[in-house]
Structure formats: C-alpha cells, structure tokens
Design an enzyme around this catalytic site. Structure first.
Site, PDB file in Angstrom:
ATOM      1  N   SER A  78       0.869  -1.179   0.000  1.00 34.61           N
ATOM      2  CA  SER A  78       0.000   0.000   0.000  1.00 34.61           C
ATOM      3  C   SER A  78       0.906   1.230   0.000  1.00 34.61           C
ATOM      4  CB  SER A  78      -0.943  -0.010   1.201  1.00 34.61           C
ATOM      5  OG  SER A  78      -0.226   0.107   2.412  1.00 34.61           O
ATOM      6  N   HIS A 121      -3.249  -6.051   2.712  1.00 35.77           N
ATOM      7  CA  HIS A 121      -2.359  -7.093   3.220  1.00 35.77           C
ATOM      8  C   HIS A 121      -3.049  -8.441   3.424  1.00 35.77           C
ATOM      9  CE1 HIS A 121       0.480  -3.793   5.007  1.00 35.77           C
ATOM     10  NE2 HIS A 121       0.498  -3.846   3.702  1.00 35.77           N
ATOM     11  N   LYS A 139      10.134   4.910   6.908  1.00 35.79           N
ATOM     12  CA  LYS A 139      10.446   3.703   6.147  1.00 35.79           C
ATOM     13  C   LYS A 139      11.616   4.038   5.236  1.00 35.79           C
ATOM     14  CE  LYS A 139       5.651   2.028   5.694  1.00 35.79           C
ATOM     15  NZ  LYS A 139       4.406   2.213   4.889  1.00 35.79           N
ATOM     16  N   GLU A 157      -2.484   5.603  12.506  1.00 30.91           N
ATOM     17  CA  GLU A 157      -1.610   5.945  11.378  1.00 30.91           C
ATOM     18  C   GLU A 157      -2.454   6.118  10.120  1.00 30.91           C
ATOM     19  OE1 GLU A 157       1.514   3.059  10.908  1.00 30.91           O
ATOM     20  OE2 GLU A 157       1.552   3.364   8.742  1.00 30.91           O
ATOM     21  N   ASP A 210       2.065   8.397   7.346  1.00 31.53           N
ATOM     22  CA  ASP A 210       2.867   7.442   6.566  1.00 31.53           C
ATOM     23  C   ASP A 210       2.846   7.912   5.106  1.00 31.53           C
ATOM     24  OD1 ASP A 210       3.879   5.276   5.149  1.00 31.53           O
ATOM     25  OD2 ASP A 210       2.353   3.856   5.760  1.00 31.53           O
ATOM     26  N   GLN A 255      -6.317  -1.683   7.439  1.00 30.26           N
ATOM     27  CA  GLN A 255      -5.182  -2.556   7.132  1.00 30.26           C
ATOM     28  C   GLN A 255      -4.554  -3.222   8.362  1.00 30.26           C
ATOM     29  OE1 GLN A 255      -2.211  -1.246   3.981  1.00 30.26           O
ATOM     30  NE2 GLN A 255      -0.985  -0.963   5.807  1.00 30.26           N
ATOM     31  N   GLU A 256      -4.452  -2.470   9.480  1.00 30.45           N
ATOM     32  CA  GLU A 256      -3.688  -3.004  10.610  1.00 30.45           C
ATOM     33  C   GLU A 256      -4.331  -2.713  11.966  1.00 30.45           C
ATOM     34  OE1 GLU A 256       0.376  -1.604  10.214  1.00 30.45           O
ATOM     35  OE2 GLU A 256       0.276  -1.838   8.038  1.00 30.45           O
ATOM     36  N   ARG A 316       8.308  -2.772   5.885  1.00 33.53           N
ATOM     37  CA  ARG A 316       7.310  -2.764   4.815  1.00 33.53           C
ATOM     38  C   ARG A 316       6.569  -4.102   4.851  1.00 33.53           C
ATOM     39  NH1 ARG A 316       7.543   1.809   1.526  1.00 33.53           N
ATOM     40  NH2 ARG A 316       5.342   1.226   1.363  1.00 33.53           N
ATOM     41  N   SER A 317       5.460  -4.194   4.131  1.00 34.98           N
ATOM     42  CA  SER A 317       4.734  -5.473   4.148  1.00 34.98           C
ATOM     43  C   SER A 317       5.538  -6.566   3.438  1.00 34.98           C
ATOM     44  CB  SER A 317       3.343  -5.320   3.544  1.00 34.98           C
ATOM     45  OG  SER A 317       3.414  -4.723   2.272  1.00 34.98           O
ATOM     46  N   ASP A 331      -3.738   1.197  11.863  1.00 32.74           N
ATOM     47  CA  ASP A 331      -3.336   1.805  10.598  1.00 32.74           C
ATOM     48  C   ASP A 331      -4.417   1.484   9.576  1.00 32.74           C
ATOM     49  OD1 ASP A 331      -2.314   2.849   8.312  1.00 32.74           O
ATOM     50  OD2 ASP A 331      -0.549   1.554   8.196  1.00 32.74           O
TER      51      ASP A 331
HETATM   52  P1  PGA Z   1       3.147  -1.310   2.961  1.00 32.23           P
HETATM   53  O1  PGA Z   1       2.219  -1.060   4.214  1.00 32.23           O
HETATM   54  O2  PGA Z   1       4.506  -1.684   3.411  1.00 32.23           O
HETATM   55  O3  PGA Z   1       2.413  -2.400   2.241  1.00 32.23           O
HETATM   56  O4  PGA Z   1       3.129  -0.026   2.177  1.00 32.23           O
HETATM   57  C1  PGA Z   1       2.693  -0.665   5.462  1.00 32.23           C
HETATM   58  C2  PGA Z   1       1.964   0.544   5.969  1.00 32.23           C
HETATM   59  O5  PGA Z   1       1.035   1.053   5.333  1.00 32.23           O
HETATM   60  O6  PGA Z   1       2.328   1.035   7.030  1.00 32.23           O
HETATM   61 ZN    ZN Z   2       0.828   2.755   6.947  1.00 24.48          ZN
END
Ligand code: PGA
Ligand code: ZN
Length: 419
Positions: free
Chosen positions: A40, A153, A335, A283, A310, A161-162, A364-365, A240
């Site tokens: 993402s 994910h 990141k 996030e 992010d 997502q999280e 990262r994912s 997140d």
């Molecule tokens: P990504 O997701 O590594 O797939 O971009 C991680 C995040 O959104 O924090």
């Molecule tokens: Zn994120």
C-alpha cells in the site's frame, strides 16, 4: 575506503525479487543489506525500479536495479570512505539525477547506502545502532504489533489494514515481546473457538473474515484482557487504516462494510472507535491527499491521540516540514525505502524530533531477514517500531535483533512508553 560493491537479486517475504547488496572495504570489513517493498505504497515514494519483463518473475524482476549497483553505482562510490555516509549518499543521488531516484532505482541506492553503513560499523567493530547513534543509543522501542491484517495485506473484507497492540507498560523489550506473543496466541484460540480462520496475512497477523473494525477491536481487546493485561496501562491499541487505499478523492469508501463515509463522517467514526477502545495511535487516519481532513482531525484530537503520517509524508523531510507548518499529524512513520538513503532518513528523523513530532521506525509489508530497522530504531532513540506480528521470521527477525541489542546494552538499556 569502499573497495567492492556487489548487488544480487534475492526473494522477499512475499516471494518477489528484491535487491541485496554487499559492500566490502579495503580493510576487508563487510556490510550486507536487503531492500524491503511495500504493497500500500504512498504516491510520493522514491521509485522502486522493476524490470517489467512479463516473461520473468511476472515483471517484478530487479535485474536493472542490480545492474545499476554493479555498474554505475559501484563505479561512483568505490574509493570513497565508508564513514563518509553523507558523501556516499549524495554521490548516488547526484549520479541518479532524478527527484524520485527513478533512473537507478531507490532499491539500488538504498541497498548500497545501508550496506555501506554496516561495513563502516564493522570496520569500527561496533554494532550498527552504536555506530549510527553513538554511546547515547540505549533506548529500546515500544513495538506496535500488527496482530490482525486487513486492507491490501489480506484478502478478507476488512477495510482497515492493521490492528496492533503496543505493550507500553512492559518493563523491558523482551517482556514486551512475551506479552505480544501471549496475546497473539490467545487471539488465535479465541478466533478458532468462534469458527474464524487463523490463517495469517502478509505481516503475520490473523486475517479472519471480520465484518468491520469494531469486530476486530472486540477480538483484539478481548485477547489482551484474557491474557491478563490491563487495557490502557499495560497494552494500548494502535490502528493503521491506511486510508489512502479507500479514499476516492471526496469520500471514504468502505468496500468491506459496504458503507461510504464523508470526510467528516470518517473522522467522527475514527473518534468514536477511539472513544470506545483504548486506542493510543492512528496511522494514516486520513488519505495522503486529504489535507483538509488531516488538518481537521489533528485540530480535534492531536492533543490526545498519536496521529502518524505514513503515505502523507513518505519519510521525506520536505513533505514533513509542510505538515508541521500546515498543522497536520503529530508523528511520522519512517520507512527507509520510501526515501532511499540513510542520510535522508536520519535528516527526516531529526526534522521530526526538532518539531516535537514522534517517530515510528517501520518495516514494509514485503520484508526479508534483514534487521537494519531494529538497529535504526535504537540508533535514533525514536521510541517506537512497527515491524509486524508475532509470527513469520521476516517479522520476528527484527524483534529477535532487538532482544539481542537489549541484552548487549545490559543495565544501560531503557524501555519506556512514548511520552
Ligand atoms: P506497505 O504497508 O509496506 O504495504 O506499504 C505498510 C503501511 O502502510 O504502514
Ligand atoms: Zn501505513
């Protein structure tokens, strides 16, 4: 001085090719780094160069980035002092010549940047966290552990997502890992008992067919309590939603739930969840281009909720400065591959700290066995790390590295909740 730079194509945790780089110095010291990859991704990230040849790895090969490492980049950085990280990174940025590192590839540049730092650390016989962070680098990060995966994910209907647990009340990092692991296994049992799947998503968290965020939060908080931990004081919840993934330019389209929320309704929904559950951090609550929403939410809740940018910042010091001046977010996710060099990453962390923004070091994912971010979390003393669930070696490798760092620091190690 740098004597040899060698890149190769290896596989990441999703089975996709990625870049790994070895740097060898004249004195024989070596450093190795492997590059992660997001799913993402933010629109303004540095460019991950992929071959696009459909006949090989479905177009995802990185042989062009590897060729850049072994050709142009090796030619430009060999002979430079590995300790002169800023010069090595500036040399690669200039050689690339684009704003987004798209010619040589941020994956090529980052691999060399991190492997150079590791080789220099080895030459000084120091662990990476101390070489980069100095003798004051003694703070272990509080982990945000992603135990329920959704969004990009996983292939469940969860829009967010999280869903993470942060063992803020643990006395040590090793104890934080124990708490996370117990909560993870308790959650597995509760899911199985309720007839849910216990298969895991890209970051090692469970990915059941939950109907909405509320159901995920009920299970997660239930698992925390059943594990014997107090919500709020021992363990907080972090989200997140990765909201850029479901913003259509004017509204937030929750496909899984089958509901569309306006910017104001989306904000109200997030605050309602934060009122009912012990949520300490959100996030990307707003999409990367929803600056109006970011400002509105920060003004309303920035004093009591950590709001982590992010996609909106992409680890870019200039984008972060715009956010600081514009009054949105109060923390940044960092990141390394969003920006592409160690020097720029450290500059972004410094910019955040000077403005009183908190920093969360992040994976990262798509990851590998590389544990550089664990060292960078300690080096910067940022106090928080996001590196996935309590399963899958690509995630636990970072936790295990931090356990070893804590042991090495002995009595000087500090583990404190973010203040
Ligand atoms: P990504 O997701 O590594 O797939 O971009 C991680 C995040 O959104 O924090
Ligand atoms: Zn994120």
């Amino acid at each position: 001085a740098i004597n040899r730079v060698f890149g190769r194509q290896i596989l990441d945790s999703r089975g996709n090719p990625t870049v790994e780089v070895d740097v060898e110095l004249v004195d024989g010291s070596r450093g190795r780094a492997a590059v992660p990859s997001g799913a993402s991704t933010g629109a303004n990230e540095a460019v991950e160069l992929r071959d696009g040849d459909p006949g090989r790895f479905h177009g995802k090969g990185v042989t062009r980035a590897v060729a850049a490492v072994n050709g142009e980049i090796a030619g430009a950085v060999c002979g430079l002092e590995a300790e002169d990280q800023a010069l090595v990174d500036a040399t690669m940025i200039e050689l690339d010549g684009t704003k987004d590192k798209g010619r040589l590839g941020a994956n090529a540049i980052l691999g060399v940047s991190l492997a150079t730092a590791k080789a220099a650390a080895a030459a000084h016989r120091q662990p990476l966290y101390r070489y980069v962070g100095g003798v004051g680098a003694t703070r272990l990060p509080v982990p945000m552990m992603n135990i329920v995966n959704g969004g990009a994910h996983a292939d469940n209907p969860l829009d967010f997502q999280e869903f993470m647990v942060a063992p803020v009340g643990a006395p040590t990092f090793a104890e934080a890992v124990r708490m996370g692991s117990e909560i993870f296994h308790t959650l597995r049992r509760r899911l199985a008992a309720a007839g849910h799947s216990t298969n895991v998503g890209d970051e090692g968290g469970f990915a059941p067919d939950f109907a909405d965020a509320d159901e995920a939060l009920r299970f997660v908080t239930g698992a925390v309590e059943e594990s014997g931990y107090r919500l709020g004081s021992d363990v907080t919840i972090c989200l997140d939603p990765a909201s850029s993934e479901f913003f259509d330019g004017s509204a937030y389209v929750y496909r899984g739930e089958g509901v569309t929320r306006s910017v104001d309704e989306h904000i109200a929904y997030l605050l309602e969840l934060a009122g009912r559950y012990p949520i300490s951090s959100i996030e990307d609550p707003m999409a990367e281009d929803d600056f109006v929403g970011w400002k509105a939410l920060t003004a309303r809740a920035g004093d009591r909720l950590q709001l982590v940018g992010d996609d909106v910042f992409c680890t870019d010091a200039d984008r972060l400065t715009s956010g600081i001046e514009g009054g949105y977010a109060n923390a940044i996710l960092v990141k390394v591959n969003q920006i592409g060099t160690l020097t720029e990453t450290l500059r972004t962390v410094e910019t955040a700290h000077r403005a009183g923004y908190r920093v969360v070091m992040s994976h990262r994912s798509g990851e590998t066995e590389d544990t550089t971010i664990a060292d960078l979390a300690v080096a910067t003393g940022c106090g928080q790390i996001k590196t996935g669930s309590l399963s899958r070696s690509d995630r636990t490798a970072k936790y295990n590295r931090l356990i070893r760092i804590e042991e090495e620091l002995g009595r000087s190690a500090r583990y404190t909740r973010p203040a």
